[in-house]
Design a protein around this motif. Sequence first.
Motif, PDB file in Angstrom:
ATOM      1  N   HIS A  20      39.381  53.118  47.104  1.00  0.00           N
ATOM      2  CA  HIS A  20      40.051  51.817  47.070  1.00  0.00           C
ATOM      3  C   HIS A  20      39.383  50.915  48.104  1.00  0.00           C
ATOM      4  O   HIS A  20      39.612  51.059  49.310  1.00  0.00           O
ATOM      5  CB  HIS A  20      41.539  51.968  47.395  1.00  0.00           C
ATOM      6  N   ASP A  45      38.101  38.605  31.397  1.00  0.00           N
ATOM      7  CA  ASP A  45      38.833  38.892  32.633  1.00  0.00           C
ATOM      8  C   ASP A  45      38.526  40.287  33.159  1.00  0.00           C
ATOM      9  O   ASP A  45      39.206  40.787  34.052  1.00  0.00           O
ATOM     10  CB  ASP A  45      40.335  38.748  32.412  1.00  0.00           C
ATOM     11  N   SER A  46      37.511  40.920  32.600  1.00  0.00           N
ATOM     12  CA  SER A  46      37.102  42.256  33.044  1.00  0.00           C
ATOM     13  C   SER A  46      35.683  42.517  32.563  1.00  0.00           C
ATOM     14  O   SER A  46      35.085  41.690  31.865  1.00  0.00           O
ATOM     15  CB  SER A  46      38.044  43.335  32.486  1.00  0.00           C
ATOM     16  N   GLY A  88      36.863  41.227  42.072  1.00  0.00           N
ATOM     17  CA  GLY A  88      37.027  40.275  43.161  1.00  0.00           C
ATOM     18  C   GLY A  88      37.024  40.902  44.539  1.00  0.00           C
ATOM     19  O   GLY A  88      36.663  40.244  45.521  1.00  0.00           O
ATOM     20  N   ARG A  89      37.408  42.176  44.626  1.00  0.00           N
ATOM     21  CA  ARG A  89      37.508  42.830  45.927  1.00  0.00           C
ATOM     22  C   ARG A  89      36.335  43.747  46.245  1.00  0.00           C
ATOM     23  O   ARG A  89      36.304  44.375  47.298  1.00  0.00           O
ATOM     24  CB  ARG A  89      38.799  43.644  46.006  1.00  0.00           C
ATOM     25  N   GLU A 113      40.706  42.225  39.442  1.00  0.00           N
ATOM     26  CA  GLU A 113      41.066  42.540  40.830  1.00  0.00           C
ATOM     27  C   GLU A 113      39.962  43.327  41.503  1.00  0.00           C
ATOM     28  O   GLU A 113      39.581  43.046  42.652  1.00  0.00           O
ATOM     29  CB  GLU A 113      42.382  43.330  40.848  1.00  0.00           C
ATOM     30  N   THR A 114      39.428  44.315  40.804  1.00  0.00           N
ATOM     31  CA  THR A 114      38.357  45.141  41.370  1.00  0.00           C
ATOM     32  C   THR A 114      37.073  44.337  41.520  1.00  0.00           C
ATOM     33  O   THR A 114      36.362  44.461  42.527  1.00  0.00           O
ATOM     34  CB  THR A 114      38.107  46.365  40.474  1.00  0.00           C
TER      35      THR A 114
END
Length: 212
Positions: A101, A20-21, A68-69, A65-66
Amino acid sequence: MFTGIVEELGEVTAVEDLGDSCRFTLRGPLVTEGAKHGDSIAVNGVCLTVAEHGGDRFTADVMAETLGRSSLGALTVGSPVNLERTVAVGGRLGGHIVQGHVDGTGSLVARTPSEHWEIVKIALPEGLSRYVVEKGSITVDGVSLTVVDAGPDYFTISLIPTTLALTTLGSKGPGDPVNLEVDILAKYVERLLGDGRRPAGAPSLPVEEPTR
């Protein structure tokens, strides 16, 4: 906090898939000089935390999250990356205020070479165009740039020889993804203005009498 002035063109030397990372090992002799555990380093415009460091390399963990974005999930061993350390208090703000970000990923559409620079067209993901204005600032893969033309779903930037030579933007081709961070000031203004009405309970602004 960063300024979007890339200090060094580094390189990915290892990628460890943690499910997951991911854990990246990156080479950057300049940005690792004096680095400490917990320091922040922008990698292609993404603020990452130094987990380990030694010699001219450092490692950083990147959460789902990172991944994916941003475009960090597409990095492989040997990929070049733009690196920047946080700006020191009292340092020069050479670009503009950059948080690291990422707001979304765009894609390079076309490059138009000129004698001394290149015009690059980048497609915008849905929802970001309202933050992009002509002659405004935008961060592309961690590079602070000025918008030349702002369209409904794209914008263009002009790249000088220094940017072409010292950042990843010199080697990007049509279809390649880029990390985008819009000007934080634009997002705060939008949030504060809302729909143009005062928040409930907010005092009325004083009305000045006309000067006679």
